[in-house]
Enzyme design. Structure first.
Site, PDB file in Angstrom:
ATOM      1  N   ASP A 104       0.840  -1.192   0.000  1.00  0.00           N
ATOM      2  CA  ASP A 104       0.000   0.000   0.000  1.00  0.00           C
ATOM      3  C   ASP A 104       0.876   1.243   0.000  1.00  0.00           C
ATOM      4  O   ASP A 104       1.664   1.451   0.930  1.00  0.00           O
ATOM      5  CB  ASP A 104      -0.903   0.003   1.236  1.00  0.00           C
ATOM      6  CG  ASP A 104      -1.691   1.285   1.361  1.00  0.00           C
ATOM      7  OD1 ASP A 104      -2.388   1.644   0.389  1.00  0.00           O
ATOM      8  OD2 ASP A 104      -1.606   1.941   2.421  1.00  0.00           O
ATOM      9  N   ASP A 151      23.024   2.552  -7.115  1.00  0.00           N
ATOM     10  CA  ASP A 151      23.109   1.183  -6.618  1.00  0.00           C
ATOM     11  C   ASP A 151      24.421   0.589  -7.110  1.00  0.00           C
ATOM     12  O   ASP A 151      25.095   1.131  -7.983  1.00  0.00           O
ATOM     13  CB  ASP A 151      21.900   0.368  -7.082  1.00  0.00           C
ATOM     14  CG  ASP A 151      21.506  -0.683  -6.055  1.00  0.00           C
ATOM     15  OD1 ASP A 151      22.375  -1.124  -5.288  1.00  0.00           O
ATOM     16  OD2 ASP A 151      20.327  -1.080  -6.021  1.00  0.00           O
TER      17      ASP A 151
END
Length: 642
Positions: free
Chosen positions: A216, A341
């Site tokens: 959510d 990353d």
């Protein structure tokens, strides 16, 4: 010379920039070894002026070194940093080349961990300008340990997985967790958290979802914001003594078809659309509002994502200028550090693109998605011009210097990135004192009172899905047949383990979510949980549950590192009128037994839906939350005891 004069001289240095204190007691760190209190060495000088002073003293090579975030090598030269001590000679070579930001993957007791990090700072203090080292880490306070995603050891308190924190849903608890974890980090000499993971968990087969706050976007945003506030020590950015967070992975990382992860060539593509992409972006609202010190872009190519109606270019997040300079900096006004990353600029040869069991990937690790065929120095230039300030997992300045020499990367952009890196070091207090007290670390980590708080969170973060016949909590039960649960933990809970199920009053079975080893030759694919999620009739876990439920009341606990399909287990439990089913999100056996025996009540609610079949998993949209057909349990499901 009195202390008052020294203080006045330091204050005067704030106006003049430098002052000679050769005759005074040493009251500052003479980082460039010239016997003069220079502006960048002076705590009384505003950060911006300290940065200006230091930048003016740096060579181009030293500035480029700031743009690299390497790995502290482990003992014996372990390239990914595993071990109980660092390779000090190897670290000295890296620091001597100008690199002064590193990830640590040590697994050491707290005092020794602190000593090792102090040794790294001592090496840095001996360099020309004495620039201290920023030491970062992947998460260390949870149960799951996977190289490249999380680390282990060191006596850090053990909390539920982030999914377990989401199952509780309490911002105050998450913020308190962040404060505690940050204190543990700083005690051993770690100043940067490569977390939280604010990715939206939309593809149930994705192996990185365990470190998220669920499916959510509002919940993810709320709890990831609390995480940042806790670690950084403030609702408005990094406070003194806090740990800098690097929220990741901006954005859309969780939307990978079949769940194949972006660390791997076969998982380099995400599948989104304009509407679903907005939900993935919204999950970052909370941590950005809390002014996370850093942001890490995703590995994957965000196919279908748009900005202002225009598709993003088909390159990985670290090379994607509209994603970083557009959506992050211009649209959301982010002014902090952007850290790529790991290993996005490395070459990805055949062994990396298509590893085989007979010729596995090994350390040929690279994620240059969308720019695989570009020269290395051009990848660095593209990433820096897209908005990367610091490149993760690399420590060789030569490609960046080559890009500058070729005119593909401007000095102005290098200065901009260097300024952001240095400003964060000053904000962390590293120029004034990067050292820690090893004996204090031994007391901060392993504190029983802290672990008691973590255990309470573990109890609250587990989800009771079924309690047929009011089986739980166990009251008069004594004898228990166990599978996957420690007999010692059962005895400590007041139960008597028995080997013969015919003698048992109840059975307690703990199992893992199913997974497959689909890519055994890939470095990360061989470590990640991929493939199916459904328990099947011929699985050992299903047979064990059916065996027990046919004989005695049975409690089953499933470790939900991914959203398992529990239909077969639920059917097996139907063999007994008295049965119970837990979903676990980071819990010790002792915590599970506390819940089973009623010493604690289950309070958690599912942070994602649990699909009803493998077919429903295959048919769902990897970019959309909780959209499988007829889920067995919906997000938010969870029972407690009356």
């Amino acid at each position: 010379m009195g202390k008052r004069w020294v203080a006045a001289a330091v204050g005067l240095a704030g106006l003049l920039g430098t002052t000679a204190l050769a005759d005074s007691p040493r009251t500052w760190r003479d980082l460039n070894h010239n016997g003069v209190l220079d502006a960048y060495e002076n705590p009384a000088v505003p950060t911006a002026r300290r940065v200006d002073d230091l930048l003016a003293r740096m060579t181009l090579a030293e500035k480029v070194g700031l743009m690299l975030h390497g790995t502290l090598p482990g003992q014996g030269g372990n390239p990914i940093g595993l071990g109980q001590s660092y390779d000090h000679d190897g670290a000295a070579r890296l620091i001597g080349s100008g690199v002064n930001s590193f990830i640590t993957r040590l697994d050491a007791d707290p005092a020794h961990f602190a000593e090792e990090n102090n040794a790294i700072q001592k090496i840095a203090e001996g360099t020309r300008l004495g620039i201290p080292v920023t030491i970062s880490t992947d998460p260390r306070n949870h149960f799951e340990v996977i190289v490249g995603a999380s680390s282990s050891g060191g006596g850090f308190s053990k909390w539920p997985e982030p999914l377990g924190l989401a199952a509780i849903g309490d911002e105050r608890l998450v913020e308190n967790f962040g404060r505690i974890a940050a204190r543990e980090y700083r005690a051993v000499g770690i100043q940067m958290a490569l977390s939280p993971q604010a990715d939206l968990y939309t593809e149930p087969r994705w192996p990185r979802g365990n470190a998220t706050f669920g499916s959510d976007p509002a919940t993810v945003s709320r709890l990831a914001g609390a995480y940042v506030r806790g670690f950084q020590g403030s609702a408005n950015g990094l406070a003194p003594g806090g740990v800098a967070t690097v929220v990741k992975h901006w954005a859309g990382y969780g939307a990978e078809p079949e769940g194949f992860d972006g660390h791997n060539y076969y998982g380099r593509n995400a599948k989104l659309d304009a509407a679903s992409f907005q939900r993935h972006l919204a999950a970052f609202d909370g941590p950005l509002a809390a002014r996370s010190a850093g942001v890490m872009p995703t590995y994957v190519i965000p196919h279908g994502a748009t900005r202002k109606g225009k598709p993003l270019p088909p390159v990985g997040g670290g090379f994607n200028r509209p994603l970083i300079e557009g959506l992050l900096r211009q649209d959301r006004h982010f002014t902090g550090l952007v850290v790529s990353d790991w290993a996005i600029t490395n070459d990805c040869p055949e062994q990396c693109r298509a590893p085989k069991a007979e010729k596995p990937q090994g350390f040929a690790i690279a994620m240059p998605w969308g720019v695989e065929d570009m020269p290395e120095s051009d990848r660095f230039a593209l990433g820096a011009n897209a908005g990367i300030d610091q490149f993760g997992g690399v420590a060789d300045p030569a490609p960046l210097l080559a890009a500058i020499k070729a005119g593909k990367l401007s000095i102005a952009r290098v200065n901009q990135a260097a300024r952001r890196v240095l400003a964060l070091k000053f904000q962390l207090g590293l120029f004034d004192n990067p050292y820690v007290d090893p004996q204090a670390a031994a007391h901060v980590l392993g504190d029983p009172a802290v672990q008691a708080q973590a255990d309470a969170a573990q109890r609250a973060g587990q989800v009771l899905l079924e309690n047929r016949g009011g089986l739980l909590p166990l009251r008069s039960v004594r004898k228990v047949w166990l599978s996957g649960v420690s007999a010692d933990a059962a005895r400590a809970a007041g139960l008597e383990p028995v080997d013969d199920i015919a003698r048992a009053d109840v059975a307690l079975v703990r199992v893992a979510t199913p997974h497959e080893l689909l890519h055994p030759g890939a470095f990360f694919g061989s470590r990640q949980h991929e493939g199916r999620l459904d328990f099947r009739a011929d699985d050992e876990a299903t047979r064990t549950v059916a065996f027990a439920a046919a004989r005695v009341p049975t409690v089953v606990a499933v470790d939900l590192d991914r959203p398992a399909v529990l239909t077969a287990l639920k059917d097996a439990l139907a063999l007994n009128k008295a049965s119970a089913l837990f979903g676990l999100f980071g819990a010790s056996d002792a915590v599970l037994l506390d819940l089973v025996t009623g010493k604690a009540k289950p309070q958690g609610h599912l942070p994602f839906e649990l699909p009803s079949s493998a077919q429903a998993v295959a048919a769902q949209d990897p970019a959309r939350s909780d959209d499988s057909r007829n889920p067995l349990y919906r997000r938010g499901a969870g029972l407690t005891y009356r």
